[in-house]
Enzyme design. Sequence first.
Site, PDB file in Angstrom:
ATOM      1  N   THR C  93    -124.424 -25.969   1.818  1.00 48.54           N
ATOM      2  CA  THR C  93    -125.531 -26.327   2.700  1.00 48.54           C
ATOM      3  C   THR C  93    -126.744 -25.516   2.279  1.00 48.54           C
ATOM      4  O   THR C  93    -126.614 -24.354   1.897  1.00 48.54           O
ATOM      5  CB  THR C  93    -125.213 -26.035   4.178  1.00 48.54           C
ATOM      6  OG1 THR C  93    -126.436 -26.042   4.926  1.00 48.54           O
ATOM      7  CG2 THR C  93    -124.571 -24.652   4.361  1.00 48.54           C
ATOM      8  N   ASP C  95    -128.786 -24.482   4.229  1.00 46.52           N
ATOM      9  CA  ASP C  95    -129.147 -23.630   5.368  1.00 46.52           C
ATOM     10  C   ASP C  95    -128.604 -22.209   5.245  1.00 46.52           C
ATOM     11  O   ASP C  95    -129.098 -21.303   5.911  1.00 46.52           O
ATOM     12  CB  ASP C  95    -128.634 -24.258   6.662  1.00 46.52           C
ATOM     13  CG  ASP C  95    -129.376 -25.539   6.998  1.00 46.52           C
ATOM     14  OD1 ASP C  95    -130.536 -25.685   6.560  1.00 46.52           O
ATOM     15  OD2 ASP C  95    -128.806 -26.409   7.681  1.00 46.52           O
ATOM     16  N   ARG C 130    -159.604 -19.666   4.338  1.00 50.35           N
ATOM     17  CA  ARG C 130    -158.740 -20.805   4.583  1.00 50.35           C
ATOM     18  C   ARG C 130    -157.321 -20.316   4.854  1.00 50.35           C
ATOM     19  O   ARG C 130    -156.861 -19.343   4.261  1.00 50.35           O
ATOM     20  CB  ARG C 130    -158.750 -21.739   3.374  1.00 50.35           C
ATOM     21  CG  ARG C 130    -157.966 -23.009   3.611  1.00 50.35           C
ATOM     22  CD  ARG C 130    -158.023 -23.933   2.422  1.00 50.35           C
ATOM     23  NE  ARG C 130    -159.231 -24.754   2.427  1.00 50.35           N
ATOM     24  CZ  ARG C 130    -159.526 -25.614   1.454  1.00 50.35           C
ATOM     25  NH1 ARG C 130    -158.732 -25.711   0.404  1.00 50.35           N
ATOM     26  NH2 ARG C 130    -160.600 -26.353   1.507  1.00 50.35           N
ATOM     27  N   MET C 137    -137.628 -26.015   5.714  1.00 43.48           N
ATOM     28  CA  MET C 137    -136.444 -26.376   6.478  1.00 43.48           C
ATOM     29  C   MET C 137    -135.768 -25.151   7.074  1.00 43.48           C
ATOM     30  O   MET C 137    -135.974 -24.032   6.610  1.00 43.48           O
ATOM     31  CB  MET C 137    -135.490 -27.162   5.597  1.00 43.48           C
ATOM     32  CG  MET C 137    -135.962 -28.605   5.437  1.00 43.48           C
ATOM     33  SD  MET C 137    -134.773 -29.626   4.565  1.00 43.48           S
ATOM     34  CE  MET C 137    -135.341 -31.269   5.057  1.00 43.48           C
ATOM     35  N   GLY C 138    -134.973 -25.382   8.099  1.00 42.71           N
ATOM     36  CA  GLY C 138    -134.266 -24.306   8.793  1.00 42.71           C
ATOM     37  C   GLY C 138    -134.357 -24.522  10.288  1.00 42.71           C
ATOM     38  O   GLY C 138    -135.237 -23.986  10.950  1.00 42.71           O
ATOM     39  N   ARG C 139    -133.461 -25.351  10.836  1.00 41.64           N
ATOM     40  CA  ARG C 139    -133.577 -25.710  12.241  1.00 41.64           C
ATOM     41  C   ARG C 139    -133.101 -24.567  13.142  1.00 41.64           C
ATOM     42  O   ARG C 139    -133.658 -24.322  14.194  1.00 41.64           O
ATOM     43  CB  ARG C 139    -132.750 -26.977  12.501  1.00 41.64           C
ATOM     44  CG  ARG C 139    -133.392 -27.857  13.535  1.00 41.64           C
ATOM     45  CD  ARG C 139    -132.848 -29.261  13.523  1.00 41.64           C
ATOM     46  NE  ARG C 139    -133.349 -30.029  12.377  1.00 41.64           N
ATOM     47  CZ  ARG C 139    -133.000 -31.279  12.140  1.00 41.64           C
ATOM     48  NH1 ARG C 139    -132.159 -31.912  12.946  1.00 41.64           N
ATOM     49  NH2 ARG C 139    -133.491 -31.919  11.101  1.00 41.64           N
ATOM     50  N   ARG C 234    -154.938 -25.775   6.745  1.00 37.26           N
ATOM     51  CA  ARG C 234    -154.308 -26.967   6.176  1.00 37.26           C
ATOM     52  C   ARG C 234    -152.788 -26.864   6.259  1.00 37.26           C
ATOM     53  O   ARG C 234    -152.239 -25.774   6.084  1.00 37.26           O
ATOM     54  CB  ARG C 234    -154.712 -27.138   4.704  1.00 37.26           C
ATOM     55  CG  ARG C 234    -156.203 -27.332   4.482  1.00 37.26           C
ATOM     56  CD  ARG C 234    -156.696 -28.607   5.134  1.00 37.26           C
ATOM     57  NE  ARG C 234    -158.144 -28.728   5.017  1.00 37.26           N
ATOM     58  CZ  ARG C 234    -158.763 -29.248   3.967  1.00 37.26           C
ATOM     59  NH1 ARG C 234    -158.049 -29.699   2.958  1.00 37.26           N
ATOM     60  NH2 ARG C 234    -160.076 -29.331   3.947  1.00 37.26           N
ATOM     61  N   VAL C 241    -138.050 -32.720   0.099  1.00 42.95           N
ATOM     62  CA  VAL C 241    -138.229 -32.242  -1.272  1.00 42.95           C
ATOM     63  C   VAL C 241    -137.341 -31.013  -1.510  1.00 42.95           C
ATOM     64  O   VAL C 241    -136.850 -30.791  -2.616  1.00 42.95           O
ATOM     65  CB  VAL C 241    -139.723 -31.910  -1.522  1.00 42.95           C
ATOM     66  CG1 VAL C 241    -139.917 -31.180  -2.831  1.00 42.95           C
ATOM     67  CG2 VAL C 241    -140.552 -33.188  -1.476  1.00 42.95           C
ATOM     68  N   ARG C 243    -134.380 -30.546  -0.444  1.00 44.80           N
ATOM     69  CA  ARG C 243    -132.948 -30.863  -0.528  1.00 44.80           C
ATOM     70  C   ARG C 243    -132.527 -31.325  -1.910  1.00 44.80           C
ATOM     71  O   ARG C 243    -131.351 -31.359  -2.222  1.00 44.80           O
ATOM     72  CB  ARG C 243    -132.597 -31.996   0.443  1.00 44.80           C
ATOM     73  CG  ARG C 243    -132.532 -31.580   1.867  1.00 44.80           C
ATOM     74  CD  ARG C 243    -131.704 -32.588   2.657  1.00 44.80           C
ATOM     75  NE  ARG C 243    -131.692 -32.207   4.046  1.00 44.80           N
ATOM     76  CZ  ARG C 243    -130.894 -31.270   4.547  1.00 44.80           C
ATOM     77  NH1 ARG C 243    -130.035 -30.640   3.767  1.00 44.80           N
ATOM     78  NH2 ARG C 243    -130.967 -30.952   5.821  1.00 44.80           N
TER      79      ARG C 243
END
Lengths: 310, 310, 310, 310
Positions: C93, C95, C130, C137-139, C234, C241, C243
């Site tokens: 995974t 994760d 800026r 990712m990383g829930r 921004r 991308v 994964r």
Amino acid sequence: MFGFRNGWRGVLDSTVERLDRRSTQGILLRGGTVLGTSRTNPISEPDGVARITETLEVHELDGLIVIGGEGTLSASRVLSEEHGVPIIGVPKTIDNDLGGTDFTIGFSTAVDVATDAVDRLHSTAESHNRIMVLELMGRHVGWIATYAGLAGGADAILVPERSFDINKVCRHLKRRHGMGRSFSIVVVAEGAVPAEGTMALPDYETDDFGRPVLGGIANIIGPEIERQTGFETRVTVLGHVQRGGRPNATDRVLGSSLGKAAMDHAAEGNWGIMVGQDGAHVTTASLGEATRELKTVPSEMFETARVFFG
Amino acid sequence: MFGFRNGWRGVLDSTVERLDRRSTQGILLRGGTVLGTSRTNPISEPDGVARITETLEVHELDGLIVIGGEGTLSASRVLSEEHGVPIIGVPKTIDNDLGGTDFTIGFSTAVDVATDAVDRLHSTAESHNRIMVLELMGRHVGWIATYAGLAGGADAILVPERSFDINKVCRHLKRRHGMGRSFSIVVVAEGAVPAEGTMALPDYETDDFGRPVLGGIANIIGPEIERQTGFETRVTVLGHVQRGGRPNATDRVLGSSLGKAAMDHAAEGNWGIMVGQDGAHVTTASLGEATRELKTVPSEMFETARVFFG
Amino acid sequence: MFGFRNGWRGVLDSTVERLDRRSTQGILLRGGTVLGTSRTNPISEPDGVARITETLEVHELDGLIVIGGEGTLSASRVLSEEHGVPIIGVPKTIDNDLGGTDFTIGFSTAVDVATDAVDRLHSTAESHNRIMVLELMGRHVGWIATYAGLAGGADAILVPERSFDINKVCRHLKRRHGMGRSFSIVVVAEGAVPAEGTMALPDYETDDFGRPVLGGIANIIGPEIERQTGFETRVTVLGHVQRGGRPNATDRVLGSSLGKAAMDHAAEGNWGIMVGQDGAHVTTASLGEATRELKTVPSEMFETARVFFG
Amino acid sequence: MFGFRNGWRGVLDSTVERLDRRSTQGILLRGGTVLGTSRTNPISEPDGVARITETLEVHELDGLIVIGGEGTLSASRVLSEEHGVPIIGVPKTIDNDLGGTDFTIGFSTAVDVATDAVDRLHSTAESHNRIMVLELMGRHVGWIATYAGLAGGADAILVPERSFDINKVCRHLKRRHGMGRSFSIVVVAEGAVPAEGTMALPDYETDDFGRPVLGGIANIIGPEIERQTGFETRVTVLGHVQRGGRPNATDRVLGSSLGKAAMDHAAEGNWGIMVGQDGAHVTTASLGEATRELKTVPSEMFETARVFFG
């Protein structure tokens, strides 16, 4: 040999810095700009032209070598043609929308980054019937989307040059999946717009071309694709990642060649031109030819694959 | 639409295989050649021309789309001009030595790989006064060495186009180190040769151009540089690493564009040509224009930086 | 040796396919999964356990080697501990949230991709003041954000392990810019949440941990940062991308090592375990140890740099 | 906080330079060493120990944080254990041959570079029955060859840990090609040596371990493989390309973590240790444990694939 910090802002403010072997050492591998930029338009600044002329006189400069994209070189054209400021332009923009050159400095690296994202999306086909929408830069032209989409084998490519019908796109995606494909990639330039009457849009303003200015087109069409196709749809907005990083070999050679040529033309007093690429050779064009109209993707490229809609 | 395995060998042996959507799926990201190659020269094979003509008749083919470099397309020219075989050429070689096109398919990726090696050598300057010699491909032309050397900021670049004087190279390196640089990179194309009388050479044969064929020029000049400069010198021979790997975006778009154009010209019966790149457009040249002489690096490129010797 | 397509779905449906030298050739370089996945939870399927047991009997299988992340291996634990199904787990995974192993297969490649994005953002500092917000990712855990943020030198990193105070983040950014920095990068894991009472949030649901489920946290904090700091902000959402793509060397060696070890343990009838990495060695843990709790980023990593907020 | 230029040379010469936020800005992405190195062994220098002690006194330093590989840290062990010099070691070498840590800083990046070369060689299989020999770094240990060889799917891997029988290697290659493979890759560590009596060798000296010192083992076995198998054989010597370039994310996080930990231990007066990696945690070992013996590739890794010979 001097540099001006932050583009026209530095010229207007007359703040120069010496560029020599020491101050430019090690910049070959650095992306972005070493001198900084601003969004200053010298034409619309109070006394802009006069201040620029004065800066040249004070520092006893022969002229300006101006490095930039459509906005910067259009201002250069006005300064050169209408006010006699001695300027040589160098085409540098990831947008590749300038005439008078095969490609602009920065475009090839941006395409590499965008293609890498398409490649990576290709191999994440873990679940069935998923659509990936990838938004790439290109407000007025679809060069990056076209090149990265073709290079990466995208299944649909949407570009500003051709307003798209989302219904056709969705029918195409459903047909693909009906034929057994479990995965599709839609590449969309940030400036792509739906054909009139094909899609309900959120509130929007219009740009100089009368087209809707849609913040985040990918986030608008993503849910619509999911609704029409019934396939799970995920959105990636690559954003400024496309602007940065170490330039690739193509851009470094192009930068060195055009820089050298600009210096040579300056030494010969050959002002009012833009240097450009013609294959492995350097060529020149007038600043007018370079900027008169946006260079759009040639229609023959849209024939390369049946993935363009509009 | 059929493919022949292993180049002319497959045509001579009349062993075809169908190329369709299924058999070509997933090849976009693969380097090298899916169909294989051989070094067969169809002209010098017994009954070569007759067997090729027969293969076309047996399989009821309209003509051949021939993908390859100088050797392959020179044979194509003879078959086309002298024997009336309907052929369309596609320029594919990392050597970039064909006329009639800005660049050949494969060149840009090879330059990326070679530039990456130069970049990596740049940051290994752990000890004082070390010279790195990097041998790159290019038996007759210095395209890869020139582009990778300029892109990577090499301190000396030796190419077949200009026979070099190793004594001048060594003086240049000593001068650099005398000015405080602790590290230099010498990029040498495998086909670079010393100017007559400048350097004692091991036994050698001569090639078609009357030049010495030196196996491993880097391993010859490396010790000589160490001897003359007194600086520790290390050699890297990048070899076939340059030929392989995932093609970059530029080469993929070029391959798709030229492939599409070749198909269109075949459909129109427009034989006897080679398709080529002209910026973002596709162009055509006669097979004669493409192969009559090796396309060498334009001399203006040698002016870009003071690192070319000869 | 058989493979099941689409994870538990294939086991439930008893649709096997032979895995041999031929069918697995060339998969070393492919990211994603060759066998496909599904989101099927075998425990909650009707007769799930019975069907799995039956599949093993019908095909005379000794047991299952189950490759997956927290969900897949938690189900494996139940099947193993409560129903006696012979299972060996392999931690795969991006994760990196499983116990019993240094790292999980896929994590290192995802970090490479995310770090590359941070690097590229670093060099786009074209305009003054800026802020770049990059959502990774990383829930439930901040492994990717922490590693990519540290590797890329992010100026603020927000992770699920520590609820953040956006006001503190903004004060930090303003202080940086007050000290002359013209550019800041904020890395945020998709599962990072504001500390209670620190920030007005749009409508949301809560997850199993009682935390707000915020679709697109970057698009929520981006405008807030712009509002509080006055700096142009921004947003890049890197999405899937992360994964995909060719696995890096670390993940390939890890995959080969753990796969080989799983085979060995299966041959010895050593079921009910998960194989894992311990430096350059392979180790084992019980499926319970591997999945009992999410492995979060160790607090000592948050001390490495003063860029973590919460 | 001071830095010494060129390793022990700088300490012996007492030439310090201040390391602060300004002088270390932007070094995160740079490979190699910012401070330079030398091959000075402080133990064997006249008055070496006394001069080091004096340098610490003159600059009122609490101790030394020494960053390096086996040689550097072995000298540190002697200075620490026998002379009471307060030292904390940080393991940095692409060789990965130090105990007390999962991996050393630099190893992962070197493996990435080497694996990329193997990958590229894989796709150059243009001609039938060709063998590619790739020489990688590793004079005493085969870590890079093992990891890159396994990651890249090499067909034979030769390492210093196991003296090889070239006849067995050639039989293996012929068997492969007899089964239809048209291409093989042999990865060889520079320190791999033939088993006694298996192969005629050119003149050589012996190293401290009594093994032949063969300059360029790849250039010795390449021709022998060609002779025995009859297959065309090409050699790539990757050389110092493996040492350089932008460090990957793994090495950057490892460098930051270990650097931070070394600082913490120094602040606590915890000298005489080496900091090391244990998964995502930092650990410590005595300098003796770290350097007592070369850490070789564990024999279990040689079981991962049937490509190791010896």
